[in-house]
Structures are given as C-alpha cells and as structure tokens.
Enzyme design. Structure first.
Site, mmCIF file in Angstrom:
data_model
loop_
_atom_site.group_PDB
_atom_site.id
_atom_site.type_symbol
_atom_site.label_atom_id
_atom_site.label_comp_id
_atom_site.label_asym_id
_atom_site.label_seq_id
_atom_site.Cartn_x
_atom_site.Cartn_y
_atom_site.Cartn_z
ATOM 1 N N LYS A 1 0.847 -1.184 0.000
ATOM 2 C CA LYS A 1 0.000 0.000 0.000
ATOM 3 C C LYS A 1 0.888 1.242 0.000
ATOM 4 C CE LYS A 1 -3.993 1.623 2.766
ATOM 5 N NZ LYS A 1 -4.859 1.233 3.913
ATOM 6 N N SER B 1 -9.482 0.788 2.991
ATOM 7 C CA SER B 1 -8.726 1.702 2.160
ATOM 8 C C SER B 1 -7.575 1.022 1.415
ATOM 9 C CB SER B 1 -8.151 2.825 3.034
ATOM 10 O OG SER B 1 -7.262 2.316 4.028
ATOM 11 N N SER C 1 -9.711 -1.827 6.937
ATOM 12 C CA SER C 1 -9.118 -1.560 5.635
ATOM 13 C C SER C 1 -8.306 -2.700 5.041
ATOM 14 C CB SER C 1 -8.253 -0.294 5.703
ATOM 15 O OG SER C 1 -9.076 0.839 5.856
#
Length: 473
Positions: free
Chosen positions: A82, A158, A182
């Site tokens: 990420k 996310s 997330s």
C-alpha cells in the site's frame, strides 16, 4: 491483448521450488511483471512499479542459491505494498496528491525491511483511499481501483489496491493497513485472504499514520498457508515503535497442523446478523458448518464500539492533518475532506469519553474468550457494490454506502482482536466473493490462521482467479 496466465498456482509450493533450485526468483518476478503490464489498465491497483529494485532483489536470491547459500524463508516471493509504506527512494503518497511534494523516503518501512530480509521481492506501491480514510478506494487523484472479479465494482478500501493486486494474480502477497477494516473489507470484496493482527503486534514504523491508537498493519495473500508464512516473517518486537507492544516473536507455522479439533467456535449474532445481507449470512453459514459451529454468541456493545471508533478515527485523523487542512483543503480527496474537517472540530470531551469507553469495552470483549477460542462473523454486509454507489439497502434500512462497508469490522478492530478473513463464494452472491472474519483473542493469531488453513484444505474458502476477459483494459 493476450493476458499471461495467472500465478494463482500454489505460491507456497513455488517458494519451496525456488529453495530446491527447481525455479528461479527472476522467472517468478517476470511472470508477475508481465501480468501487471497486461491487467493493470483495467484494475488500477498500482501507483508505482519498482522494477529495477525488484530485478536486483530477485537476482540476489538466484545468486545466493547458485552459490549454495541457505535461502531466507520467503526467497523470491513477489509482493507489493500500500502506498503509505515508505519505500527507499520513493515518495510516500498515502493516496494523496498533497504528499507528492514530500521528499523521497530515506529508508524502507520496518515491515518492508522485514520482507526484504526474508527474501521477498518488492514490485511496487498500491492505490488506496487518501490518507486511509475510506472503504472503497474510489480515489479522485489516482482513479478508482476496480474489482478484478467485476471491474464495474469497488475493490474495497482503504487498502483496495492491495486486495485487488492479489485477486488479479499480479502478486501473490501484498501489505496493507487496517484501522476500521481496511484489510478485511478489500479481502472480503476481492476474494483473497487477509490478516489484521492483534493491535500492537507488528511494527508500524515507516508507515504513514491515520489513527495512531487504532492503526494495524498486515498482509494479504492468495492462500491461507502463504498468509501464515508471511505473517511469521513480519513479526518483530520493535522497541523503537511505541505502538508495537509485542515483546517476543510467536511463530504460528508450527501450530497450524492440528486443524480446528478441540477449538470452541461460536457465531456472532445480534448486531452482526442484523447488519448482514443474505450473501453474508450464507458465507458465515458455510464456514460454521465446516468448522462444526452452531452456537450463537453476543458481542458486547457492538453499536457503541463502532460509534466510539468513529469518534476516535475522525478526531485523531482530523488533528493529524489540521495544519494541511488550513492551508490546502481544496487539494484533499473530495470524498473525505469534510470528515477530516469535522473530526478536527470535535469536542475534546467526545474523544476522552470514547477512550474511557474503549477500556471497558475491551475488557468485556476479551472476556468472551474465556469461553470461546474463535468467533465467526461476516466481513462486509454485502458483496462488492458498483463504483459510485451512494446507498445500500441492508434488510430494509438505507445506509450510506462508503461508511457502511465497515459496519461489521469496526467493532472488532476497536477491541484490538486478531482477525483472518476467509474468502467464500456463496451461490447467492452470483459469482462474487464475500469474506468471513475468523476472530481470536489478542495474541492468538495462530488460532485464526489454524481455522483459515483448515477451511482452505477443506475447499470451503479459497482465492479464485478472475475471468481473464474481465481484466482486459
């Protein structure tokens, strides 16, 4: 355009083949790079590709093997992170265009260092909701990440790029973060394995923060067995991270063999049933039947736990970004800027009360594990909605779509419990996956992963390769 075949074969077996000299790290890397090149136009998982670094790391592994030196445990494993993890020499975007003005990272995040030490090969950085405030990865700056099983739908967030990259067969493993869900939401919607460890289990040093008092980091993988291998490589008692409470490594791999015999397994009802639709209930039912679970358990104060998590999230998140909000509010993500501003304006009394409640809440939740070893719940209320969906109907009640994707995950992370997500494919979901949370007591990741591996071996939960036609740009 021809799409290279998916590397969804057993990645753990390929790791073993590299260790035996029957495969090469460079070949595995090239297969992933080719698939990324062919598919990411449709998926939009990657924001950066670290190709030169990846080739150097893969070649170093092959040179070690050629020299007859022992290989580390993840030798040759391609992965991506990420884009809130620091990557040396790269700007840490955290999903924001504001962060483009930052200097490149001087060093890798600790978990990236751990992966490198274990022999893994870093392929790039992955799309996300700006500053991790979202559940859909409908990023206005870098474009939405699309679900590999139906690119008209969201990948979750996310850590949407992290879930989608594994689901699309671009990499077998990725790293993400989980504050309110997330990791678990993208794992559920993309149909891959995910792990949110115990709060404080893994070092967060070198990862751009969202909410210091709730942030977790963890892996995604294309198999439960690989998820466990990666988790063991990430464990590290980091005294330099004040949020890392782990004092010793607790390997899970030696404890996976017994399966689930003897485990006391319950099904969360009440709040978790009321906020689940038919596909979510069907997924939990399939897992419960496979694990021999039939008794329903009530999670204490789930609604209040979610409300308190929202207060802490918005207040700490707004405070973190307040100086930038004052100067550059117009450059924030339109889908989240109002929430950041509102959080910065919340009364301090609300935050203090939420933290006081959290202490009592954790005591009540952790007491459940005196009677239970593992608890089951849906990871999301629904399978992946279409990109742009504003409202969800959950059992006759309209919910705003983006926050509602965390209905079933927020109460769990606020208690700090470890959770593995098992990808299930109920018929009623019409070809889309939905995940089941395997929830254990703090510091008992081994129990959640034991159940995950058992479900995978039984064929009840597994990652599936998407239809290649769907991946055409």
């Amino acid at each position: 355009m021809a799409i290279p075949s998916s590397p969804f074969s057993d990645s753990s077996a390929r790791l073993d083949a590299i260790a035996r000299g029957e495969d090469s790290a460079r070949d595995w890397l090239q297969a992933c790079l080719s698939r990324i090149e062919a598919t990411d136009g449709a998926i939009n998982a990657f924001t950066a590709r670290t190709v030169a670094r990846a080739r150097a790391e893969a070649d170093a592994i092959d040179a070690m093997r050629a020299a007859g030196r022992p290989l580390p445990p993840l030798a040759g494993l391609p992965y991506a992170v990420k884009n809130l993890f620091d990557i040396q020499g790269e700007v840490t975007l955290a999903g924001s265009k504001i962060n483009r003005d930052r200097a490149p990272a001087a060093a890798d995040a600790v978990l990236v260092q751990r992966m490198r030490a274990a022999g893994a090969v870093l392929v790039g950085a992955l799309n996300m909701d700006e500053y991790a405030y979202g559940f859909t990865t409908e990023n206005s700056h870098y474009g939405p990440t699309r679900n590999p099983h139906d690119p008209t739908r969201i990948a979750g967030g996310s850590s949407g790029g992290s879930g989608a990259a594994v689901a699309a067969g671009q990499v077998p493993v990725s790293l993400g973060s989980d504050t309110n869900g997330s990791i678990r939401v993208p794992a559920s919607l993309c149909g891959v394995w995910g792990l949110k460890p115990t709060f404080g289990r893994l070092s967060r040093r070198g990862a751009f923060p969202f909410v210091h008092s709730i942030d977790h980091l963890g892996p995604f993988a294309d198999s439960a067995a690989l998820l466990a291998r990666v988790y063991d490589a990430l464990q590290y008692p980091d005294a330099e991270d004040p949020g890392c409470h782990a004092r010793a490594v607790q390997p899970v791999l030696p404890r996976l063999a017994p399966g689930t015999q003897g485990l006391r397994i319950g099904i969360l009802g009440g709040y978790f049933d009321a906020n689940a639709t038919e596909p979510a209930r069907a997924a939990v039912s399939a897992v419960a039947d496979a694990l021999g679970a039939s008794r329903t358990v009530e999670w204490p104060d789930a609604t209040l736990g979610r409300a308190a998590a929202f207060i802490v999230t918005s207040s700490e998140g707004g405070s973190l970004h307040l100086p930038t909000l004052r100067r550059r509010a117009a450059d924030f993500e339109p889908l989240s800027v109002d929430r950041f501003i509102a959080g910065a304006l919340q009364p301090a009394d609300w935050l203090a009360r939420a933290h006081r409640f959290r202490r009592r809440y954790q005591e009540r939740v952790h007491a459940l594990f005196q009677d239970w070893d593992l608890l089951l719940a849906p990871a999301t209320p629904v399978p992946a909605p279409v990109i742009g969906t504003e409202w969800l109907d959950i059992n006759g009640t309209a919910h705003p779509c983006r926050p509602a994707m965390g209905l079933l995950t927020q109460p769990i992370s606020f208690a700090g419990c470890p959770v593995a997500v098992a990808p299930v494919w109920p018929e009623v979901a019409q070809g889309m996956p939905i995940g089941v949370q395997l929830i254990a007591a703090p510091w008992r990741e081994d129990i959640a992963l034991r159940a995950a591996v058992a479900l995978e071996r039984a064929g009840i939960a597994r990652a599936r390769c998407p239809n290649s036609q769907d991946l055409l740009p």
